[in-house]
Scaffold this motif. Structure first.
Motif, short mmCIF file in Angstrom:
data_model
loop_
_atom_site.label_atom_id
_atom_site.label_comp_id
_atom_site.label_asym_id
_atom_site.label_seq_id
_atom_site.Cartn_x
_atom_site.Cartn_y
_atom_site.Cartn_z
N UNK A 56 -38.06 20.32 12.80
CA UNK A 56 -39.07 20.49 13.86
C UNK A 56 -40.48 20.11 13.40
N UNK A 57 -40.58 18.98 12.72
CA UNK A 57 -41.87 18.53 12.20
C UNK A 57 -42.12 17.09 12.63
N UNK A 58 -43.36 16.76 12.96
CA UNK A 58 -43.74 15.41 13.36
C UNK A 58 -44.23 14.63 12.14
N UNK A 59 -43.77 13.40 12.04
CA UNK A 59 -44.15 12.47 10.98
C UNK A 59 -44.65 11.18 11.63
N UNK A 60 -45.62 10.53 11.02
CA UNK A 60 -45.98 9.18 11.40
C UNK A 60 -45.15 8.22 10.57
N UNK A 61 -44.91 7.03 11.07
CA UNK A 61 -44.15 6.03 10.30
C UNK A 61 -44.54 4.64 10.78
N UNK A 62 -44.70 3.73 9.81
CA UNK A 62 -45.12 2.36 10.14
C UNK A 62 -44.52 1.37 9.16
N UNK A 63 -44.40 0.13 9.59
CA UNK A 63 -44.05 -0.97 8.67
C UNK A 63 -45.30 -1.28 7.85
N UNK A 64 -45.12 -1.43 6.54
CA UNK A 64 -46.23 -1.76 5.64
C UNK A 64 -46.00 -3.13 5.00
N UNK A 65 -47.06 -3.67 4.40
CA UNK A 65 -47.06 -5.04 3.91
C UNK A 65 -46.10 -5.32 2.76
N UNK A 66 -45.99 -4.41 1.83
CA UNK A 66 -45.25 -4.69 0.58
C UNK A 66 -44.14 -3.66 0.36
N UNK A 68 -41.14 0.63 5.14
CA UNK A 68 -41.54 1.59 6.17
C UNK A 68 -42.03 2.82 5.44
N UNK A 69 -43.26 3.24 5.74
CA UNK A 69 -43.88 4.39 5.09
C UNK A 69 -43.90 5.56 6.08
N UNK A 70 -43.50 6.73 5.60
CA UNK A 70 -43.57 7.96 6.38
C UNK A 70 -44.85 8.69 6.01
N UNK A 71 -45.59 9.10 7.04
CA UNK A 71 -46.89 9.76 6.87
C UNK A 71 -46.83 11.21 7.33
N UNK A 72 -47.85 11.97 6.98
CA UNK A 72 -47.91 13.41 7.24
C UNK A 72 -48.25 13.78 8.68
N UNK A 73 -48.78 12.83 9.47
CA UNK A 73 -49.25 13.16 10.82
C UNK A 73 -48.85 12.08 11.81
N UNK A 74 -48.88 12.45 13.09
CA UNK A 74 -48.67 11.46 14.16
C UNK A 74 -49.81 10.44 14.08
N UNK A 75 -49.53 9.22 14.45
CA UNK A 75 -50.50 8.13 14.35
C UNK A 75 -51.62 8.30 15.38
N UNK A 76 -52.85 8.21 14.90
CA UNK A 76 -54.03 8.30 15.77
C UNK A 76 -54.22 7.00 16.54
N UNK A 77 -54.83 7.08 17.71
CA UNK A 77 -55.05 5.89 18.54
C UNK A 77 -56.51 5.66 18.90
N UNK A 78 -57.38 6.65 18.63
CA UNK A 78 -58.78 6.53 19.06
C UNK A 78 -59.58 5.59 18.14
#
Length: 188
Positions: free
Chosen positions: A85-95, A160-170
């Motif tokens: 029950x935890x939210x993670x951010x995740x994105x494709x990274x360069x390397x 793909x890197x997993x992050x501690x928070x949902x991705x910000x958009x502002x």
């Protein structure tokens, strides 16, 4: 789970994403890329690194399937064994991943922001980057998919890197998602 059923599942998922027969489990620069691994501390990891063992325990599993379509790229991320029950951010990274969380570089961007680090929503957004934010279920599992309206060309993402928070958009924070908790190397 035995290796054979896992490879069969990957094949089914890859075929479902592309509508074509799957590539090998090691991926291909021109076809489907597949990574299946268990997270391990940096001194023991080969494909999946955990940098915060409280939020990504060694032994937790990750699968990434990335598939080019005619004019798009589809990516599936599946995890289990993470904090429930935890939210993670995740994105494709360069390397590819490495011993340090920063080894994976910045987010892969289709159109690269001339100002780095990129926090401009015109560049740091889910159409220009591959965002795979997720919330785990009560058993620490999640499956998420993303599709972007472009294919990789000469520059390819490496992880793909997993992050501690949902991705910000502002503006001024777009694309940020807190500390890097873990990383899975993917041959996009």
């Amino acid at each position: 789970m035995k290796r054979r059923p896992v490879l069969l599942l990957i094949g089914v998922l890859a075929a479902g994403l592309t509508g074509a027969p799957p590539a090998s489990a090691t991926g291909s620069p021109t076809g489907v890329a597949v990574t299946v691994a268990r997270f391990a501390p940096p001194d023991q990891a080969t494909k999946a690194y955990t940098y915060d063992t409280a939020l990504i325990a060694p032994g937790a599993a990750v699968m990434v399937v990335a598939s080019p379509a005619r004019t798009s790229t589809k990516t599936l991320l599946s995890v289990y064994g993470l904090v429930p029950n935890r939210t993670y951010g995740a994105h494709a990274h360069q390397r590819p991943c490495g011993a340090l969380p920063t080894d994976a570089g910045a987010h892969h961007q289709h159109a690269v922001d001339p100002v780095q680090p990129s926090v401009d929503p015109a560049y740091a957004n889910p159409d220009n980057e591959i965002w795979l934010d997720f919330t785990t279920d009560a058993r620490g599992r999640a499956v998420v998919a993303a599709s972007v309206p472009w294919r990789f060309a000469d520059r390819r993402a490496g992880s793909v890197v997993l992050h501690a928070e949902r991705t910000a958009t502002e503006p001024g924070r777009a694309g940020t998602a807190g500390p890097r908790l873990g990383c899975a190397t993917v041959r996009f």
